[in-house]
Design an enzyme around this catalytic site. Sequence first.
Site: not given
Length: 1402
Positions: A871, A949, A1332
């Site tokens: 990413e 997160r 995920e």
Amino acid sequence: MNSIFFYLNGKQVVLESPDLDLTLLQYLRNTGLTGTKLGCGEGGCGACTVMMSRYDVDLDKIVHASVNACLCPLYTVDGKHIITIEGLGTSKAPHPVQERIALLHGSQCGFCTPGFVMSLYTLLRNNPNPTELEIEECFDGNLCRCTGYRPILDAAKTFADQAWKQGSVNPDGSVSAVPKSDSGCGLDGCCRQKESGARDTAAAAPCTNGSDVCCKQKDTVVRDPTTPYTNGANACCGKAGTCCKQTAQPGSNLAEIEKAQVISQFQKYDPTQELIFPPLLLRYAKGKTIASEPQLRALEIMSKDPQAWCQRFYRPLTLDALLSILSTHPAAKLVAGNSEVGVEIKLKRTKFPVQVAVNDIAELRQITHAEEHVRFGANITLARFEHVLGELIRDHPEERTQGFRALRENLRYFAGNQIRNVATIAGNIATASPISDLNPVFMACDASVTLVSLAAGARTVRMADFFLGYRRTAMQQGEVILDVCVPFSQRGEIIKAFKQAKRKDDDIAIVTCGLRVRTDVETHRVREAAFAYGGMAPTTVLAQRASKCAVGGTWGDRALLDRMLAECQNEMRLDFTVPGGMAEYRAALTTSFLFKFWAISCHELGIGAVEAAFAHEVADDEQRVLSKGKQEYASITDRAIVGKGVAHLSALKQVTGEARYVDDMPPLQGELYMAMVMSPKPHARLVSIDSAEALELPGVCRVLTASDVPGENKWNIFHDEEILPTSEVHYVGQPVALVVAESQKIAQEAARRVRVEYEDLPAVLSVREAVRSGSLFDEVRQLKNGDVEKEFASAPVVLEGESYCGPQEHFYLETMGSVTVPKGESGEFDIYASTQNPTETQLVTAEVLGVPANRIVCHVKRMGGGFGGKESRSVLIAAFTTLCSYHTNKSVRIILDRDEDMQTSGQRHPFYGKWKVAVDKTGKLLALRMHIYSNGGFSHDLSIGVLERAVSHLDNCYRIPHTDFVGRVCRTNTQSNTAFRSFGGCQGMFLLESMLCEVADHLGLSVEHIRETNMYKLGDMTPFSQRLDDWNVPTMWRQVKQSGEFDRRRHEVDEFNRGSRYRKRGLSLVPTKFGISFGVKHLNQGMSLVHIYMDGSVLVAHGGTEMGQGLHTKMAMIAAETLELPLESIFISETATNTAANTSPTAASASSDLNGYAVYNACKALADRLRPYRERMAGEPFGKIAKTAYLDRCNLTAAGHYATPDIGFNWVKNEGLLYFYFTQGVALAEVELDTLTGAHTTRRVDIVMDVGKSLNKAIDIGQIEGAFAQGQGWTTTEEFLYFSNGRLFTQGPGNYKVPSAMDIPRDFRVSLLEGAPTSMLKTIFSSKGIGEPPLFLGASVFFALRDAVLAARKHSGGTAALHLESPATAEMLRLACEDDFVEMARIPHEQKEGRVPFAIRI
């Protein structure tokens, strides 16, 4: 003679003066056969597997072997037939192996797939009738990071026990068909089988409709494997509700129906139609070719390249010729399988100027039998050795073959098939590895070797006297090993072998041993004893004192056992800083193995010792339990395409090697290769960079440093990381300079010649060290609700503790890579990159060059896996190649070697948490303060997003009335850690669940009770102020408990543990709640561009990238559904920034949501435009309709855009919508733990996932299974370690262990929740992101192992709460069991104080 002769995919090849440094893999890829992949370069992943066929003159038969092309020197293929993935079939006409793996969803990213295909193909060439066990074991040298292996194994097992493929291999390599009575297709419920489902062909029931063809194999309406499968109603056998020819009923298991339909379409496997072994090669091997044909002769080849690492190569055909060569070149390196030499060349950069291939010397392959012993030719392969041992065991009484049995047992887990097929006995002995699997067994058996030289002739050396020190033996200059003599065992003699590794299959040993005792049959008095160990000294050693004290004693006397254990422990004790680490664990294994041997030998000798009763517990299972799986989802009838189990649209290209990845692109004329000069320091000041020596090397074009960056030299979100360093380096492996040369070999050699002077600075490595020293980034993330201090003051129980979970390497099979092509004008460049983030790649490279972004186009065809690792960190690699291309005006390429990738790319963040929790005595959570810290590495990268997160998942699925969650990122001198599937969510949940387990220990409650007691209810509010709507975890919890028979199995596990001392089972039931959305608001958007051409075909471009997750397949399905077209009308070519601009990274499990809605919006606009034409031209082909619309000047192109509504969260105010919805799931895991070694088996896993209304249920099942396997690996075998000097220890598959096919649950059951409410779900077709969320469920294996350890500690009298950190490796599990053997192995605290172990967790 200086040429080699071989066949390649049926075509003859003659190479004059071949490049002596070239491997077979390099040769294949250089010739355009790019289907064979480079995954690791050390024979550890199987991506490069090809089939090598040869005529075995000793056996007088054709032998087919799977081999690692990355380790196979090109010069060793003389006289062989090499078959690659391209030699099997094409996507339009695939081989049955390719077809079945593709259509049964066995290929996701596809990079590993050719290796799996070739392994299975080789098995079938040797044995067209394999058992399911043989099929499973043929993959022991292949790794997959995407699928979780289950669909690959399912596809492969369609070749087992089925009538259509029966055949036998003839000695000449041809295959004869063997007619057999019809047993149906092998699927459960086939009408050709007995009602019981047994595969007994003699008793198979006839088809009740009178047909002689199995209903599962009859033709159906399905023709194109890429189209959705729909049943007709023409029942064939009267089995109402179960026959595959009937229409699926609502609520039936569509997974099994779709699978049956796919299998019914498979072409039959006919082994008689395979490529034959070329007759010319047969004559060549026998030395019977005519004058005009190639002749089998000794080879002597001189390199034409003065820079070549190998300057001279010999291939002698006789022992005398070999000895003569060695007399002239005493330092020559002998090469057989090249499994050791190849790794030394690749990873250690060792040069062997003279190499001698010894494979074709008949005298080294002789096997001779005598009354007292068997002599095994030193150069027989380990695969051949294993086969011969099996024959000896079959033909002689058990008491005579104890040593042979021990050797064969160790060979079962010696490397993988590809290595065993080429590695030899002599190679294993002569390398004198201290962790050799076989040498301790040879030593225990009192084996000897025959050494021979031209000067001294032959002599015999006992194996006990052969090893002199680290990598030193008794061999003298000019000597070779002729054979190994292994004696038959005698009556009263027991020999056993034990090995413990990080992973059961295809792994090097931590400790290995061969243990032997010979007793008087009547008195059990010990006459001889030999306890040999590997992994306990610089070389294989005998435990002399333990062996000596056994002689004269009575075997079975507990006092003798105690003396042996004490002597063994005293003799084998290791220093805390011992090379290889794990000092206490290794020491504990020596006594644990000795105890196992005692119990088993007492049992087999009929001695009534107490320990003999444990023999069945401590013995390794002789027969591996076969894996099986079940997938379940209900029928879908409301849509034509979306929701069906369509195979990955690239699957057939992937299984045939046609799918192109970055490094498969043919090089352009004049293309250059780039290599990196990497820092050896964890933190240092750059004093100087001297490239003079590198530039003197022929073929080197440029050496670039920070001063050569024309534009911006800083990048990433926080602009706190330099493209190339100007004054300081911050981690070992950091690129300091770039070398551009004419080839990879030259570039890498030149990079090693760049002289960099450093001045050391203080370095911090671990997260705990960073917390202690205050090495933190500034940002803080906090979620505070209620008053935790007030609850702590009044709560009946308040506990404090810590939790930790380690990092994880992505280990995508395709390493980072980039090719940049200059267009030659206006500063334009095309970048072909393996990246999840084409837009970031475009923007950063534009800034680096100082040009507008519109001059840079980034193309992504597909990736061989990404998992978040591509990413952000991939951007730097593309920037490097673009910078080099800018300065040279040439195309520039780099594909990182595996060790380079692992040193530079960043991993999953390790997390450390400090917690304080208030509970009542029933387990009700009252308040929780959790301060968590991540190891961010040297720069921010994406660490703040990961932290957010993690903090927002510290609640997992539980209501905690009062919370204070605080998160910080630590700054350390490691590579910048980055995104990884689950992106902090799994770490947050793991810290919380670990805490719950310790709370349960303190309260004396089951952790499942605490989870159930505190589980959220519909409408509850989370710590981040979000109401839980469509809350399905309680429903799935009940469903899994019922379908998984939790209560019954809990009772059975407890009963098993009460009755078993050294094997313990564990059970764990774990939920997950994973929020779907990017944490950065502006990333929650997607775009698409859709063209309809005049022939009716449709081209779709969208903002997501394909990395194996099936995103393109789902997007095509959405387009086909919306446009009301067949799926084959839709095509997605690539993702590129000139057709999909300003894209978000393919991450956060949101790509289907964002891009799917964008595709839908574009297609909906086109469908609306075309509706008048369709109505007017009803019944006409769509191509005609499209052309008519074009002629009518109707716009047949539409752009689509989608922005997630209502999203956006304020961390300071704790308000807003953080996640658009939650994907939820529950897993039930059962394990069995060998408490003496720490080895474990995952017996069964049941999963239920809520994926909403799935876009493609088969693909979603695959994502669940693959994510689970990654989560299982993260928390068990995947230990990421550093040396104290900052250098990465785990740099490849040799010492970093991702799960293998044999590590997955033996019984793997996955179901999708059906009929759940979706009233609040505003996603495309009410689907949910799935990439995920299931990963954390893999941690259920960790918690089941914890449960098993608790049972073991209870048996040993332990009552304290268990603190267990992740990963729970075999070492951690063994030491946590805390029995007498562990206590004997403990190193006193004062001997550890102030000392740093060999390798450390960060």
